[in-house]
Write an enzyme that holds these catalytic residues in place. Sequence first.
Site, mmCIF file in Angstrom:
data_model
loop_
_atom_site.group_PDB
_atom_site.id
_atom_site.type_symbol
_atom_site.label_atom_id
_atom_site.label_comp_id
_atom_site.label_asym_id
_atom_site.label_seq_id
_atom_site.Cartn_x
_atom_site.Cartn_y
_atom_site.Cartn_z
ATOM 1 N N CYS A 256 9.499 -30.327 -66.315
ATOM 2 C CA CYS A 256 10.642 -30.164 -67.224
ATOM 3 C C CYS A 256 11.070 -28.708 -67.296
ATOM 4 O O CYS A 256 12.251 -28.407 -67.458
ATOM 5 C CB CYS A 256 10.302 -30.704 -68.608
ATOM 6 S SG CYS A 256 8.824 -29.987 -69.350
ATOM 7 N N HIS A 473 7.259 -29.159 -74.248
ATOM 8 C CA HIS A 473 8.286 -29.752 -73.407
ATOM 9 C C HIS A 473 9.492 -28.822 -73.394
ATOM 10 O O HIS A 473 9.833 -28.206 -74.408
ATOM 11 C CB HIS A 473 8.668 -31.125 -73.967
ATOM 12 C CG HIS A 473 9.758 -31.814 -73.205
ATOM 13 N ND1 HIS A 473 9.636 -32.136 -71.870
ATOM 14 C CD2 HIS A 473 10.998 -32.229 -73.590
ATOM 15 C CE1 HIS A 473 10.752 -32.720 -71.464
ATOM 16 N NE2 HIS A 473 11.586 -32.792 -72.483
#
Length: 1146
Positions: A256, A473
């Site tokens: 990510c 994230h």
Amino acid sequence: MPSTTPPDLELSLSTLTINEDNNTDAHSPNAMMVDAPEEHIVEPNGGEADDVAIINPDTMETDVLLATDYDAMRDQVLPPLIEEPRILEDQVHTWTVESWQTLSKKEHGPTFMAGGSPWRILLFPFGNNVDQCSIYLEHGFGDASNVPEDWSCCVQFALVLWNPNDPSVYYHHSAHHRFTKEEADWGFTRFLEVRKMFNVPWENSGRPLVEGDTANISAYVRVVEDETGVLWHNFTNYDSKKETGYVGLKNQGATCYLNSLLQSLYFTNAFRKLQTSNTAVGTNELTKSFGWETRHIFEQQDVQELSRKLMERMELKMKGTEYEKVLPQIFSGKIKTYISCINVPYESSRVEDFWDVQLNVSGNKNLLDSFQDYINVEKLDGENQYFAGEEYKLQDANKGVIFQSFPDVLHLQLKRFEYDIQRDTMMKINDRYEFPEEFDAGLYLDKDADRSESWEYQLHGVLVHSGDLNAGHYYAFLKPNKEGWWYKYDDDKVTKATKREVLEENFGGPYRVPHGQVRPLSQKKTPLMRPNSAYMLVYIRKTKLDKILTPITAEDTPRHLQRKFEEELAAREARRKEREEQHLYLGVKAITEATFQAHGGTDLTVFDANPELDSAAPRFYRILRSSTMQELVNVIAADIGKDPRHVRLWIMVNRQNKTIRPDQPIMDLRPTVEETYNRAAANRDQAFRVWAEVAEDINADGEAAWPTYQGHSNGVIVKNDLIVLFLKWFDAESQTLKGVGHTYINKEKKVDDLVPIIMKKMSWGDKLPGDEKIHLWEQSLKAAELQDGDIVCFQKVTGERKLKLGLGDSKSSEETNKSSDRFEDAREYYDFLLNKRTVMFRAHPQKCDSEQYPEFDLILSTKISYDRLSEKVGEKLGVPPTHLRFYTVNASTGHPRTAVKRVAQNQTLLNILNPTGYGQLNMNQRSDSLYFEVLDMSLAELDTKKSIKITLLSEGITKEDQFDVLVTKSGQVEDLIEALIKKAKIQSEDEGGRVRLYETSNHKFFRELERSYPVISINDYTQVVAERIPEEELEVKDATQFISVFQFQAEPSRSHGMPFKFLLKEGEKFADTKKRLEKRTGLKGKSFEKIKFAVVRRAQYSRPQYLTDDDVLWDVASNEDDYLGLDHADRTRSVRNGVGDLFLKG
């Protein structure tokens, strides 16, 4: 009909905004679950005793809230939403429910309108499979077929149950939900326990909620604007392309961080237009250029580090091209570091390029404060004056940095992660830190900078990290165009975003309610902190917006990329169609005459080989299962260029000796391929395996005359005594094995009867010369009766060499396992084929130069000995085989394991790669690779040496170099010092001064090694350190005049760094001792100034005695076992703890 909802499926409180007086879940009776928006916070809940608002008009003197006061009640039950959406319409609808006890299990209230859509209350009077009343709000379209396509409505709602005779007696719940065709209802399965509703006074009111079997239910419905189209969306079947026109990037595991950066660069259109190659480039070359191994692709990396690596590599690749200066023009600015004297005209400065600016978050409230902090001037005066050369000597000066220019695209890295010295670990800074949508960077420029254009910047991208140091994230908010929407790029999901989502929600710090107050965590004094905050900002200079965000046209995409996209799209579509139709087809693998002749290994072929890469691989056909066998024959015959009448297929079967051979021909071609495949019970493969035989004899009618299994007009199949054999030729000259073809022979015939057939197929004439013979072997090398499908290998022998090995003869293993690489007969060659293995050899990363000795592969027999292995590798490397040492390879890490010991007897390559015993330990060893080390001496001589790892100090204790030194086991420390000087290539003791060796343990001085001390007795578990003896210590013989010195951080038990011994001087003030310590350690400037000095006694480590300049170390350190401690931060600890690269797990 809504289905029942078990209690354990009810929605979590985290999905609701409820009033502080209740404690109940909101959800659909259809058990539709939605993910809670991560920023949404639950209002604090009271205990069970506070489940209702208790209002008693008889005892309350203040105003009482009544259920009939709809405006006041609306303000109470519909609190402000954290998302602050625009309110489109408020409606209140009240349903009077009569004869409650006689109601059916499920009831619907009247339909009412709100926000242009119909609504109604759904009631389960006695509970939806629970012992509590269940109440929901649902759309009023009725049947699902009446719901408009793509209809959705975002609603905040409350349901209030109240006594119509006394409106002060009420109970309510609140929630919000995105209503759709699929999620038609939402509400509360456990609204209120049924036993509390009837005949029981409601708390202090004296009256029940349901009185006279009648109650009112009011629905407060607030329809809000879904500005982005994804408010409270559960993203089931969400199509980013359809909703936004953009697509995301798939997360391959933990990428990510990579996706967020690439999306940011992709929408910097001027960057996207850069094309330096006319041919396609794979991304694996990009990651390889970072120095990453395969494992790094599956690890979360630091996005700042990735950004720098990417820019460095691209700038390097663009050198010498027409685009060499374009990348710096877009992303690079200039910064000046200076020291400027205040009272004299002297300045020292250096101008450098920068690709990003790292700004401190800690201690700053916003971006502008950080910029001011960045360019703050430090005054050098007093004891810290600046030396301005021989002309001006020491002077007061200003020290700082100032920007000379900013790039068109400005990358700002926010330092959200810092080392916490108190916790001794890296920590994420979650403080609130604001950044503007626009700002003027000209305030931070040098006064002489070019100001012909405005230096105002506009926000283009916000890269966000959500989580903490150990888990998190990345995602990005980007504004692709000069005007218009912001978009959130979260891996493969793209959604529209509001400015609040981009700015306020990524400032970090505590959550805030819509009116601006900090929202506290329920039942706690400390506020609840946001896990998500901006980590990298991208600004574009306003005067360059049109240039940077220039539209991308089809012509801007290189033709080779367009072609590649088209090819990938076509291939993807073909794969999709193939998957959908896969059940209709069967794979067929066919051995043909051509594939057999190209096969140089054992058996007839390797069925797993790829026919596109290997001409010996069986031909592959994808054919409909419903096709007849005749149609399959036609396909194969057309492929090999033969008449279908002259081709017949044999079913291949697995034999007990693990070979795969033809069993019998398929004579009936009327059944389907699937029927024939299913009847071949011994097939044992997902594909249908066959041998395509081509007839050698054709009759007058053009039909094949098969030697055996002949079909007659009456349908009878005749099998005679002929068997089909395959012939292989071993060419001893070229050391190759080749397929020749097949032949038929009566099974009663002798093997010698094959010779004329072989002579004919090989075009060797009718008779061999007198000194030549043909020798034959059956491939399995066993004396056994031949049968259909057997392979006979032959070779021609000339000269004096006579082979007495015939069909079924045996040979000793000693003859087979000979040292020569040349195989004189087929038997030896077959043995090699059966035992060969491709082994990869790599230079030991610490003990050998990989540039001098690059990795290579060798095809070796696993039967060869250790010595033969050394000969083969030595021949490849050009080094003596006696000077090689091998190491096994750890299968998990790829790192070297232990050295391979040479064993005199029965040691083979197979034993080395696949050692027996030790169970799980050896399972973690690779069986196809070895590391090697090229030694300076023979392995036999090495066995007489001891390897000692020595740390060589230079520049005080600030520079450490590691050396592996070999010395004779019978030698002394004197010999070890000489070997170190030779290994490290440093000056001899006569030239550079005497060297001493000492041992350390746990960062503390252990003992000095006398020069006559035997090498064999040196402890393997201590660190051996070498250093030049300081001049002032050369003549000191008394050991009591020295003190052991070690370094620690805050607590003596937290020792670190390199210890050493230091000479004490009687009567010397510690102020003077520090000067000698500065010279002794090599630590200078601020690094030395930050050190606190203390005497640490062995019995009292926790209470060091800190020294002042007036102390005399000779007097304070009165005991022989006292230490001098240097208290300062351990700069290496973060690296030792594995946080050096800041790998964040996704």
